[in-house]
Motif scaffolding. Structure first.
Motif, PDB file in Angstrom:
ATOM      1  N   LEU A 189      -4.993   4.631  11.591  1.00 49.84           N
ATOM      2  CA  LEU A 189      -5.232   3.830  10.190  1.00 49.84           C
ATOM      3  C   LEU A 189      -6.721   3.237  10.318  1.00 49.84           C
ATOM      4  O   LEU A 189      -7.269   3.062   9.303  1.00 49.84           O
ATOM      5  N   GLU A 225       0.224   4.725  -0.382  1.00 49.12           N
ATOM      6  CA  GLU A 225      -0.555   5.469  -0.165  1.00 49.12           C
ATOM      7  C   GLU A 225      -0.589   5.751   1.750  1.00 49.12           C
ATOM      8  O   GLU A 225       0.290   6.604   2.509  1.00 49.12           O
ATOM      9  N   ASN A 226      -0.190   4.271   2.001  1.00 49.94           N
ATOM     10  CA  ASN A 226      -0.585   4.115   3.321  1.00 49.94           C
ATOM     11  C   ASN A 226       1.436   3.721   3.813  1.00 49.94           C
ATOM     12  O   ASN A 226       1.392   3.638   5.329  1.00 49.94           O
ATOM     13  N   ASP A 281       0.978  -1.318   0.277  1.00 51.60           N
ATOM     14  CA  ASP A 281      -0.261   0.097   0.341  1.00 51.60           C
ATOM     15  C   ASP A 281       1.131   1.021  -0.003  1.00 51.60           C
ATOM     16  O   ASP A 281       1.112   1.796   1.015  1.00 51.60           O
ATOM     17  N   ARG A 307       0.623   5.591  14.128  1.00 48.04           N
ATOM     18  CA  ARG A 307      -0.017   5.783  12.543  1.00 48.04           C
ATOM     19  C   ARG A 307      -0.761   5.484  12.497  1.00 48.04           C
ATOM     20  O   ARG A 307      -2.056   4.926  11.390  1.00 48.04           O
TER      21      ARG A 307
END
Length: 393
Positions: free
Chosen positions: A266, A232-233, A230, A262
C-alpha cells in the motif's frame, strides 16, 4: 546475499511512522526527497522477505552519504546516482537537512550521526573531493590496508564510536575485495523522549502477534491524539507527539492481525500524504510497546535493484572524480553498510469515551525532522523479542 548483520528489538507491534508535527511552510507533508528514497528502499528490502525482518534505516543519512559519493562519479555512474536520489546534480537537500537535525541535537532529542568512506588500498583519492564531501555532507575518509581482519576491526570501532555504543554488529565478508574497493558506511542513533509519561504496569506482559507470538511489556495512556481510520485500506493511523514538538510518532496499525506484506504494498507518497491530511483530534486510549530498535544492513543488492548498477563493477564504475592519480587501480563501490538505532524514553489528561488503539501486531516506523521535512528513520517490526507462547488450544 545482502542481509541484516544484526537486529535487536523490544517492541510489541504497531505500524508506525515518526514525523514532524507540521510540514515545512509552503511545502507538502512529504516534500523532502529522502521520502522517495526511503519508500523505494523499504520496498526493495521487503522484496527479499526473509531479509527485511525488523529492518531500520535512515533515508536522509543514506541520501547524504550517496550524494557525497556521487560528487566523485562521472558519466553513466553519475547519472545513476542522480536518478537514485532524484536530483538534477550530485548535491541535493540532504546536507541542509542533516545540518538542521544536528542543530536540534541536545534539545528534545539526542542524535549521533556519521558517514565515512573507507578505501581499500586506494591511496590517491582527490583531496579536493574529500574536502568538498566533508564540507557539504560530513563524509570522513578512512584508508584501509591489506589486512582484512584489521580493517574489519577498524570499521567496527568507527561505527561504535559514531553511535556512542559500546558494541555494534561487526561487518562480515565486505572487505574481501581487490585494491580500489570503496565501502560507504553510515551510522545513526536517535534517542527521543515521549511528550507525556505512560502508565506501565509492573509485569504487565501482553501478547505480540508477529512472525512469532511472544509476550512483551506494554504501556498504556489515554488522551487527545490526532487519529484517522482508513476504512477502505483497513488500518488506523495515530500521531503521538514526542517531547519538544520537533518530532512525532505516526503509527500505522492494520485492523486485523496480519503480516506486513499488504501494508508494504500500500505504501506510497500519495497515500501517506492523504493519511496525514485526514488526521483529526480524538479521545484515544492507546497501548504501545517500549521501543528499542537497532539494525545493521548491507544494501548493495537493494541499491543495485533501484538502478545503481555500474558503481559495483570494476570495469563499468566511473569514479574518476575521486582519483587524484588518474590511473590507479579501478575505483568501485564494494558495499554500502548502514547501522541505525532508535530509543524512546519517558520524561494527565481526562478523556471521555476514548476510542481503543491497541497495538499488538507488526508495524512500520518512520521519523521525520520538522524543520527540513527530511525522513530520518524508516523501518519495520515483524518480530518482538520475548518469551514464546505455549500452545493454549
Amino acid at each position: 546475499m545482502v542481509s541484516p548483520a544484526s537486529t535487536f528489538l523490544t517492541i510489541p507491534g504497531l505500524a508506525l511512522l515518526v514525523l514532524g508535527v507540521n510540514p515545512i511552510e509552503g511545502s507538502s507533508a512529504l516534500s523532502h526527497a529522502s521520502w522517495t528514497l526511503g519508500l523505494r528502499l523499504y520496498r526493495a528490502l521487503c522484496s527479499d522477505g526473509a531479509q527485511s525482518t525488523n529492518a531500520l534505516f535512515s533515508p536522509v543519512m543514506l541520501a547524504g552519504a550517496l550524494g557525497a559519493l556521487g560528487i566523485g562519479s562521472r558519466g553513466h555512474t553519475a547519472e545513476q546516482f542522480q536518478e537514485l536520489l532524484k536530483t538534477s546534480g550530485p548535491q541535493g537537500g540532504e546536507a541542509l537537512a542533516l545540518k538542521s537535525m544536528r542543530e536540534g541535537n541536545g534539545t528534545a532529542y539526542t542524535l549521533h550521526a556519521s558517514t565515512a568512506l573507507f578505501s581499500k588500498q586506494a591511496p590517491g583519492l582527490d583531496p579536493v573531493f574529500l574536502k568538498e564531501a566533508r564540507g557539504h555532507y560530513g563524509l570522513d575518509h578512512v584508508p584501509l590496508g591489506k589486512d582484512d581482519k584489521q580493517d574489519t576491526d577498524t570499521i567496527t570501532l568507527w561505527a561504535a564510536g559514531a553511535m556512542a555504543e559500546a558494541k555494534v554488529a561487526q561487518p562480515s565478508n565486505v572487505l574481501q575485495a581487490q585494491p580500489g574497493a570503496l565501502l560507504l558506511a553510515s551510522a545513526v542513533k536517535f534517542k527521543g523522549l515521549w511528550h507525556r509519561s505512560f502508565e506501565e504496569g509492573q509485569g504487565d506482559l501482553r501478547t505480540f502477534l508477529g512472525t512469532k507470538y511472544t509476550k512483551i511489556p506494554m504501556m498504556h495512556r489515554a488522551g487527545i491524539y490526532r487519529h484517522y481510520e482508513d476504512m477502505e485500506n483497513m488500518l488506523q493511523v495515530l500521531e503521538v507527539d514526542l517531547k519538544g514538538g520537533n518530532m512525532s510518532m505516526l503509527l500505522l496499525l492494520p485492523f486485523h492481525v496480519e503480516s506486513l506484506s499488504r501494508l508494504d504494498r500500500l505504501l506510497s507518497e500519495e497515500l501517506m500524504a492523504k493519511w496525514l491530511e485526514r488526521l483529526t483530534e480524538q479521545s484515544i486510549a492507546i497501548s504501545l510497546p517500549n521501543v528499542n530498535l537497532s539494525s545493521a544492513l548491507y544494501l548493495q543488492t537493494q541499491l543495485a535493484a533501484l538502478g545503481l548498477k555500474d558503481a559495483w563493477d570494476q570495469k563499468m564504475a566511473d569514479f574518476s572524480g575521486l582519483d587524484a592519480m588518474k590511473g590507479q587501480e579501478a575505483l568501485h563501490l564494494r558495499d554500502v553498510l548502514h547501522w541505525s538505532s532508535m530509543e524512546l524514553e519517558e520524561e494527565d489528561e481526562q478523556v471521555e469515551k476514548p476510542k481503543l488503539f491497541y497495538a499488538d501486531h507488526s508495524f512500520l516506523l518512520l521519523v521525520r525532522d520538522k524543520a527540513s521535512g527530511a525522513l530520518l528513520l524508516m523501518g519495520a517490526l515483524d518480530l518482538a523479542e520475548g518469551p514464546g507462547l505455549h500452545d493454549e488450544l
